[in-house]
Each structure stands twice: as structure tokens, then as C-alpha cells.
Design a protein around this motif. Structure first.
Motif, mmCIF file in Angstrom:
data_model
loop_
_atom_site.group_PDB
_atom_site.id
_atom_site.type_symbol
_atom_site.label_atom_id
_atom_site.label_comp_id
_atom_site.label_asym_id
_atom_site.label_seq_id
_atom_site.Cartn_x
_atom_site.Cartn_y
_atom_site.Cartn_z
ATOM 1 N N ARG A 67 0.823 -1.217 0.000
ATOM 2 C CA ARG A 67 0.000 0.000 0.000
ATOM 3 C C ARG A 67 0.851 1.258 0.000
ATOM 4 N NH1 ARG A 67 -2.532 -4.079 0.482
ATOM 5 N NH2 ARG A 67 -4.747 -4.267 0.250
ATOM 6 N N SER A 149 -8.160 -7.447 10.507
ATOM 7 C CA SER A 149 -8.132 -7.498 9.046
ATOM 8 C C SER A 149 -7.400 -6.269 8.505
ATOM 9 C CB SER A 149 -9.561 -7.516 8.490
ATOM 10 O OG SER A 149 -10.182 -6.266 8.712
ATOM 11 N N LYS A 151 -8.587 -4.335 6.394
ATOM 12 C CA LYS A 151 -9.609 -3.277 6.365
ATOM 13 C C LYS A 151 -9.627 -2.516 7.697
ATOM 14 C CE LYS A 151 -13.579 -3.843 4.210
ATOM 15 N NZ LYS A 151 -14.933 -4.303 3.858
ATOM 16 N N GLU A 152 -9.480 -3.227 8.817
ATOM 17 C CA GLU A 152 -9.450 -2.575 10.129
ATOM 18 C C GLU A 152 -8.191 -1.725 10.292
ATOM 19 O OE1 GLU A 152 -11.307 -5.294 13.446
ATOM 20 O OE2 GLU A 152 -10.267 -6.535 11.957
ATOM 21 N N GLU A 154 -6.502 -0.294 7.825
ATOM 22 C CA GLU A 154 -6.679 0.877 6.977
ATOM 23 C C GLU A 154 -7.627 1.875 7.640
ATOM 24 O OE1 GLU A 154 -7.810 -1.058 3.314
ATOM 25 O OE2 GLU A 154 -5.739 -0.980 2.582
ATOM 26 N N ALA A 155 -8.677 1.386 8.296
ATOM 27 C CA ALA A 155 -9.598 2.276 9.011
ATOM 28 C C ALA A 155 -8.864 2.978 10.155
ATOM 29 C CB ALA A 155 -10.795 1.492 9.544
#
Length: 164
Positions: A67, A149, A151-152, A154-155
Motif C-alpha cells: 500500500r 483485518s 480493512k481494520e 486501513e480504518a
């Protein structure tokens, strides 16, 4: 199709067809940057991942690198402190249950460093309310409970101050 063979005592398994794109596996030494791919990403950060589970640390580092972040790894508290002194990351993702010095003590030591400016994120299996409170009291900006995850993560990064 599967082809199996032996080469110098090692078993090699090749499964065909091969995936169209295979990402390289990180092989960095502890503390060394995993790589510098995608450095042009708008919100790229320098990150230190600290976890005594080498597989988990390398996997997280690789995902973050993909990323666009510059990532270093430490596998214990002492190495984390040394890496901080050399690397001065924007963000430190720190496990609490480390083999030598726990993450709370690492956080305390780091915050005593002159000009400490990294943001601490706890990434730990300790997820009870008292664990989260202790992390806040120890100076962690966020507390994430394993398993987590991408996603977590990144959040969590979206919650960081924009200066990071």
C-alpha cells in the motif's frame, strides 16, 4: 496439473497453471526495510511493525508495503527501541505480549526519547476493556485486538492525524 520432484533433498511442488501475478515473499532481516514499492502513494507512512510472531509481522509488513508504506520489522521490545532510534517511524504498530519487554514498557521507554513523535498503535491479543484502558494510559493512540483485518488497519490509519 501438479508436478513433484526432489532437488538436493527438498521437495518442490509446482501447481499449474501459475497465477497471473505472484507477489514476491519478503525476506528482509529484522529491522531492515521490506522494500520501497509504491512510494508515490499520497499518504505513505514510515511504519515499524513490532510482533514476536515473525510470520504475522512479515505478512502485515508486506501488506503495508504493497500500500506504499516504508516498513521495518522488530520481533521484540529491545529491537523495537533500537529500530525507533535508527528509523524514527511515523507509526509504530506494537504488540503488547513481547518476549523480553512488554509493549507497555516499550511505549514508556520510547516516549521518554527526546523528540518522540511517532503514533503508537497497539495490535494485541489482549482485548478486554481494562487492556484497552491500559493501552490508552500507556500512550497508545489506538488499540486493535487480534485477529485484525487489513480493512481494520486501513480504518485505523484514517483515524491518524493527517500530518502522519
Amino acid at each position: 496439473t501438479t508436478s513433484q520432484g526432489k532437488e538436493r533433498g527438498s521437495q518442490i511442488i509446482i501447481r499449474l497453471p501459475l497465477p497471473a501475478h505472484t507477489a514476491p515473499v519478503p525476506t528482509a532481516k529484522p529491522g531492515a526495510p521490506i522494500g520501497h514499492a509504491l512510494r508515490h502513494v499520497k499518504h505513505a507512512r514510515s511504519i515499524l511493525v513490532v510482533d514476536d510472531n515473525e510470520i504475522a509481522a512479515k505478512a502485515l509488513a508486506r501488506l503495508l508495503e504493497l500500500r506504499g508504506h516504508e516498513v521495518h520489522i522488530a520481533y521484540n521490545g529491545s529491537d523495537a527501541i533500537e529500530q525507533y532510534k535508527e528509523f524514527h517511524p511515523n507509526v509504530i504498530i506494537l504488540d503488547i505480549g513481547l518476549p523480553d519487554i512488554d509493549g507497555y514498557e516499550v511505549a514508556r521507554i520510547l516516549q521518554e526519547e527526546k523528540n518522540f513523535s511517532s503514533t503508537l498503535i497497539a495490535l494485541t491479543g489482549y482485548g478486554q476493556p481494562e487492556d484497552k484502558e491500559r493501552a490508552r494510559n500507556a500512550g497508545f493512540f489506538l488499540h486493535l485486538t487480534k485477529p485484525v483485518s487489513l480493512k481494520e488497519i486501513e480504518a485505523a490509519f484514517r483515524k491518524l492525524p493527517s500530518a502522519l
